[in-house]
Write an enzyme that holds these catalytic residues in place. Structure first.
Site, PDB file in Angstrom:
ATOM      1  N   LYS A  38     -13.596   2.016   3.052  1.00 14.05           N
ATOM      2  CA  LYS A  38     -12.657   2.788   2.528  1.00 14.05           C
ATOM      3  C   LYS A  38     -13.205   3.982   2.254  1.00 14.05           C
ATOM      4  CE  LYS A  38     -10.169  -0.352  -0.628  1.00 14.05           C
ATOM      5  NZ  LYS A  38      -8.914  -0.185   0.247  1.00 14.05           N
TER       6      LYS A  38
ATOM      7  N   ARG B 227      -5.264 -10.772   1.311  1.00 11.32           N
ATOM      8  CA  ARG B 227      -4.367 -11.507   1.863  1.00 11.32           C
ATOM      9  C   ARG B 227      -5.109 -13.184   2.476  1.00 11.32           C
ATOM     10  NH1 ARG B 227      -1.826  -7.470   5.945  1.00 11.32           N
ATOM     11  NH2 ARG B 227      -2.366  -6.199   4.144  1.00 11.32           N
TER      12      ARG B 227
END
Ligand code: BES
Ligand code: MN
Ligand code: ZN
Length: 489
Positions: free
Chosen positions: A267, A341
């Site tokens: 990130k 996920r």
């Protein structure tokens, strides 16, 4: 951090009250409470006039010095027709904040004007008190303690409902605490220890699966995310059997990323510190666990949290890797930052297969895209069962915790098909990111009724109304889902 407030209900006339602060509510078009006005020699009527007080919502008037009531505060409730339990919750938070800042420890509340003979309203009121009293000062060397420990309710009110609100409010505060602790303290092991602690309560059992067993058990998708981190991952499962032995359990599942750097798909640095909040889905499950441990509802529940960090390292998962999830599906990992996920894929399919739950709800700070779609007030919900979705919408109306449904149409579900594996962990670039994450999770719940709650926009502050924190974790969805569970008993 906040300790529970204790309540005392006293059905006595106003003239018998003995208190530093007495708080009473006033609807817009209602008359001044005569007996109280008389007790204050007509000064209440004068004060209303001088301050042009008409009972507008959250406006207030204060009077000093009757011999038994040192201070009287009248708070406007606004228009009776549009008054809600959530408005009351917010007023309660304002009351406690004011008492705390003025260091007033003895408060009395008028039951009749606030409607506290009604259980829903009295629960909301005590929730608001607890939530409004919250502050996180764990790491300050100088700690300020809360002043208000006890509240007198004057008139008719159910102590049980007041105490229940206090338990639920403090469960939300517990969830906030977990969210606010930094990642160097709050590790997966820390969470596992919390689960062990709560599991000492009646009807609880805990099972911790360590990372060393992930591959052997077939938790390949979770393992792929966890393998790069020196901080060991934990799969936390807590069983609660408060119902009949053969009743199917309800599954509550949380994303517990104690820190999400993005992994090899790193990130950008701006606001990366906020990724300590990436375990807030897990914190929601912990808050619910806490409430259940104290209120002991007559039902069975499985709580499960996939706890790990997501970090880059020479052992970290690479973009392009293919992993196999617990239900046998293969996943092409195109972006290591879409890790939530991948963890949930294994947690959902493991709980589904091993516990055969009647339904499952998962909570996750899953996508930045949900902030684009819904902003930071409502959580996104989606699922495979309209009944369960509608139940959550009803609880949303009753608790004031906002949710909004997004579709999981087949046309969207196609977007996660992979060229070389069964599915991939990305949808189409920049399009419907929250839905494609939901579509991905749907692959791991089989036919079990399931709802996914994306709390990326709602899990930490600043937030409104006043019972929400000005910064840090919110404890989102604890009240919402406890309300839902109660309907399933
Ligand atoms: N934990 C983040 C989601 C997130 C981002 C929550 C910002 C709150 C604020 C999640 O693991 C993530 O990184 N998701 C990616 C998915 C993308 C790579 C498909 C995202 O939302 O950018
Ligand atoms: Mn991520
Ligand atoms: Zn994440």
């Amino acid at each position: 951090m906040s300790k529970k407030i204790s309540f005392e209900v006293k059905n006595i006339p106003y003239k018998k009250i003995n208190s530093t602060l007495f708080v009473i509510g006033q609807y817009k078009s209602d008359k001044v409470e005569k007996s109280l006005d008389t007790l204050f020699d007509g000064r209440l009527t004068t004060a209303f006039k001088v301050d042009s007080f008409k009972g507008d919502y959250n406006k207030s008037v204060e009077l000093y010095g009757n011999k038994n009531i040192s201070k009287l505060c009248v708070i406007g409730l606004g228009d009776k027709k549009i008054f809600t339990s959530d408005k009351l919750r917010a007023l309660a938070a304002n009351i406690i904040r004011k008492a705390e800042s003025n260091k007033i420890s003895s408060i009395s509340i008028d039951s009749k004007s606030f409607g506290l003979s009604n259980d829903i309203l009295s629960q909301a009121f005590s929730e608001g008190l607890m939530l409004g009293q919250y502050s996180f000062n764990y790491y300050k060397s100088k700690k300020t303690n809360t002043v208000v420990k006890k509240i007198q309710v004057i008139g008719e009110s159910s102590l049980k409902a007041l105490n229940k609100g206090s338990v639920i409010g403090s469960a939300v505060n517990y969830s906030r605490d977990l969210g606010n602790h930094p990642a160097n303290i709050l590790t997966p092991t820390y969470l596992a220890n919390e689960a062990k602690q709560i599991s000492k309560s009646k009807n609880f059992k805990v099972k911790i699966i360590d990372i060393k067993d992930f591959e052997r058990l077939g938790l390949g998708s979770f393992y792929g995310v966890a393998m790069g981190s020196a901080t060991p991952a934990k799969f936390i499962i807590v069983e609660y059997f408060g119902g009949k032995k053969n009743d199917k359990p309800f599954g509550l599942i949380g994303k517990g990323l104690t820190f999400d750097t993005g992994g090899i798909s790193l990130k950008p640095p701006t606001r990366m510190d906020e990724m300590k909040f990436d375990m807030c889905g897990g914190a929601t499950v912990f808050g619910l666990m806490k409430a259940v441990s104290e209120l002991q509802p007559k039902m069975n529940i499985i709580f499960a949290i996939g706890a790990t960090e997501n970090t880059p390292s020479s052992n970290a998962q690479r973009p392009g890797d293919i992993v196999k999830a617990y239900n046998g599906k293969t996943i092409e990992v195109l972006n290591t930052d879409a890790e939530g996920r991948l963890v949930l894929a294994d947690v959902l399919s493991y709980i589904n297969k091993n516990y055969k739950p009647s339904a499952m709800i998962d909570f996750a700070t899953l996508t930045g895209a949900v902030l684009i779609a819904l902003g930071d007030r409502a959580s996104g919900i989606m699922g495979n069962n309209e009944k369960l979705i509608n139940d959550i919408k009803l609880s949303s109306e009753e608790t004031g915790e906002m949710v909004w449904q997004l579709p999981l149409w087949d046309e969207y579900c196609k977007d996660i098909k992979s060229q070389i594996a069964d599915i991939k962990n990305l949808g189409r670039s920049r399009l419907a990111g929250t839905i494609s994450a939901g579509a991905f999770l749907k692959e791991f719940v089989d036919k079990t009724p399931w709802v996914h709650v994306d709390i990326a926009g709602t899990a930490w502050g600043p937030k409104e109304p006043s019972y929400m924190p000005k910064n840090g974790a919110t404890g989102v969805a604890v009240r919402l889902i406890y309300n839902l569970l109660e309907k399933k008993i």
